[in-house]
Design a protein around this motif. Structure first.
Motif, mmCIF file in Angstrom:
data_model
loop_
_atom_site.group_PDB
_atom_site.id
_atom_site.type_symbol
_atom_site.label_atom_id
_atom_site.label_comp_id
_atom_site.label_asym_id
_atom_site.label_seq_id
_atom_site.Cartn_x
_atom_site.Cartn_y
_atom_site.Cartn_z
ATOM 1 N N ASP A 132 0.826 -1.217 0.000
ATOM 2 C CA ASP A 132 0.000 0.000 0.000
ATOM 3 C C ASP A 132 0.855 1.259 0.000
ATOM 4 O O ASP A 132 0.488 2.267 -0.604
ATOM 5 C CB ASP A 132 -0.944 0.009 1.211
ATOM 6 C CG ASP A 132 -2.202 -0.799 0.949
ATOM 7 O OD1 ASP A 132 -2.479 -1.109 -0.236
ATOM 8 O OD2 ASP A 132 -2.912 -1.128 1.912
ATOM 9 N N ASP A 133 1.989 1.199 0.699
ATOM 10 C CA ASP A 133 2.903 2.346 0.662
ATOM 11 C C ASP A 133 3.342 2.616 -0.769
ATOM 12 O O ASP A 133 3.448 3.764 -1.202
ATOM 13 C CB ASP A 133 4.141 2.083 1.534
ATOM 14 C CG ASP A 133 3.811 2.063 3.018
ATOM 15 O OD1 ASP A 133 2.828 2.706 3.420
ATOM 16 O OD2 ASP A 133 4.551 1.401 3.771
ATOM 17 N N LYS A 151 1.679 1.893 -3.482
ATOM 18 C CA LYS A 151 0.524 2.454 -4.204
ATOM 19 C C LYS A 151 0.380 3.944 -3.955
ATOM 20 O O LYS A 151 -0.038 4.703 -4.829
ATOM 21 C CB LYS A 151 -0.749 1.724 -3.759
ATOM 22 C CG LYS A 151 -1.984 2.122 -4.529
ATOM 23 C CD LYS A 151 -3.190 1.335 -4.006
ATOM 24 C CE LYS A 151 -4.435 1.660 -4.834
ATOM 25 N NZ LYS A 151 -5.594 0.898 -4.343
ATOM 26 N N ASN A 152 0.762 4.380 -2.750
ATOM 27 C CA ASN A 152 0.565 5.776 -2.367
ATOM 28 C C ASN A 152 1.729 6.693 -2.743
ATOM 29 O O ASN A 152 1.685 7.894 -2.481
ATOM 30 C CB ASN A 152 0.324 5.866 -0.859
ATOM 31 C CG ASN A 152 -1.016 5.258 -0.477
ATOM 32 O OD1 ASN A 152 -1.975 5.327 -1.247
ATOM 33 N ND2 ASN A 152 -1.083 4.636 0.692
ATOM 34 N N ARG A 153 2.757 6.124 -3.358
ATOM 35 C CA ARG A 153 3.879 6.951 -3.776
ATOM 36 C C ARG A 153 3.539 7.749 -5.036
ATOM 37 O O ARG A 153 2.684 7.324 -5.824
ATOM 38 C CB ARG A 153 5.100 6.074 -4.072
ATOM 39 C CG ARG A 153 5.804 5.577 -2.830
ATOM 40 C CD ARG A 153 6.463 6.720 -2.097
ATOM 41 N NE ARG A 153 7.334 6.245 -1.018
ATOM 42 C CZ ARG A 153 6.990 6.218 0.266
ATOM 43 N NH1 ARG A 153 5.805 6.625 0.655
ATOM 44 N NH2 ARG A 153 7.852 5.787 1.161
ATOM 45 N N PRO A 154 4.223 8.905 -5.216
ATOM 46 C CA PRO A 154 4.058 9.623 -6.490
ATOM 47 C C PRO A 154 4.403 8.690 -7.646
ATOM 48 O O PRO A 154 5.392 7.963 -7.560
ATOM 49 C CB PRO A 154 5.076 10.767 -6.389
ATOM 50 C CG PRO A 154 5.385 10.908 -4.947
ATOM 51 C CD PRO A 154 5.173 9.559 -4.317
ATOM 52 N N MET A 213 3.313 6.024 -8.177
ATOM 53 C CA MET A 213 3.286 4.649 -7.644
ATOM 54 C C MET A 213 4.646 3.971 -7.801
ATOM 55 O O MET A 213 4.737 2.756 -7.999
ATOM 56 C CB MET A 213 2.208 3.813 -8.347
ATOM 57 C CG MET A 213 0.795 4.338 -8.107
ATOM 58 S SD MET A 213 -0.407 3.209 -8.827
ATOM 59 C CE MET A 213 -1.947 3.932 -8.262
ATOM 60 N N GLU A 221 8.892 3.661 -6.519
ATOM 61 C CA GLU A 221 9.755 3.837 -5.352
ATOM 62 C C GLU A 221 11.125 3.193 -5.604
ATOM 63 O O GLU A 221 11.198 2.083 -6.136
ATOM 64 C CB GLU A 221 9.091 3.159 -4.152
ATOM 65 C CG GLU A 221 9.887 3.176 -2.869
ATOM 66 C CD GLU A 221 9.847 4.525 -2.160
ATOM 67 O OE1 GLU A 221 9.196 5.454 -2.670
ATOM 68 O OE2 GLU A 221 10.477 4.646 -1.102
ATOM 69 N N TYR A 239 4.111 0.107 -8.779
ATOM 70 C CA TYR A 239 2.883 -0.624 -8.423
ATOM 71 C C TYR A 239 2.136 -1.063 -9.681
ATOM 72 O O TYR A 239 2.011 -0.304 -10.637
ATOM 73 C CB TYR A 239 2.008 0.306 -7.610
ATOM 74 C CG TYR A 239 0.711 -0.271 -7.107
ATOM 75 C CD1 TYR A 239 0.636 -0.892 -5.868
ATOM 76 C CD2 TYR A 239 -0.455 -0.152 -7.864
ATOM 77 C CE1 TYR A 239 -0.563 -1.390 -5.392
ATOM 78 C CE2 TYR A 239 -1.665 -0.649 -7.389
ATOM 79 C CZ TYR A 239 -1.704 -1.262 -6.162
ATOM 80 O OH TYR A 239 -2.898 -1.750 -5.691
#
Length: 160
Positions: free
Chosen positions: A16-17, A19-22, A24, A26, A104
């Motif tokens: 979920d982290d 998914k929440n990244r700019p 998506m 990382e 993601y």
DNA sequence: GCCAACGTTGGC
DNA sequence: GCCAACGTTGGC
């Protein structure tokens, strides 16, 4: 096109982290194991698929799909003396450690637990079963198809 | 929280 | 280059 399994402790960084990244996306930094480093530096390619695995929890499991957005490049967290991933032997000229960017894609319909993986005789050769500590592992196409089926995913996803 | 597996370090 | 000591991972 190749398949991989990336492990993470969800309390540290979860699906979920991601998914929440700019975008998506990382950087997958902090890997400090030479075999995993070699995969990151030499083998993993943009477009490769990642099975996203949550470790060190009551029910460890593959929870979703991601993809490689950028191939290996120096992991600069090794150069930061204040960071937890600092390595005094690393330098700009000799980075030692590498990372990739992960993006993601989508969750599995149904998570695939380690317990179910261990029960499947076709999956007993996976490093996850044989050598659980390796944090970045290759996955064969046969294993990928079996896991997606166990995860309730459709043929469409398998053909991606 | 325990502990087995295993990777790394460092003395010799 | 061997190997004991040590640290970390991660399932249970």
């Amino acid at each position: 096109m190749a398949y991989w399994l990336f492990k993470t402790e969800p309390g540290c960084f979860s699906f979920d982290d991601l998914k929440n990244r700019p975008d998506m996306t990382e950087p997958w930094d902090g890997v400090r194991n030479f075999q995993a480093r070699n995969f990151l530096r030499d083998t993993i390619q943009p477009g490769d698929i990642v099975l996203f695995y949550h470790s060190n929890i009551p029910e460890p499991a593959i929870v979703g799909l991601a993809e490689i957005a950028r191939s290996g490049y120096p992991d600069t967290t090794a150069l930061n003396p204040d960071g937890e991933h600092f390595d005094p032997k690393a330098s700009v000229d000799k980075p030692i450690w590498y990372m990739v960017d992960v993006r993601y894609v989508e969750p599995l319909q149904k998570i695939v637990t380690l317990a179910r993986i261990k029960q499947n005789p076709l999956l007993t050769d996976m490093p996850l079963v044989k050598r659980s500590r390796l944090s970045i592992q290759p996955v064969t196409e046969a294993e990928w198809r079996i896991i997606l089926t166990m995860g309730g995913m459709t043929e469409r996803v398998k053909e991606r």
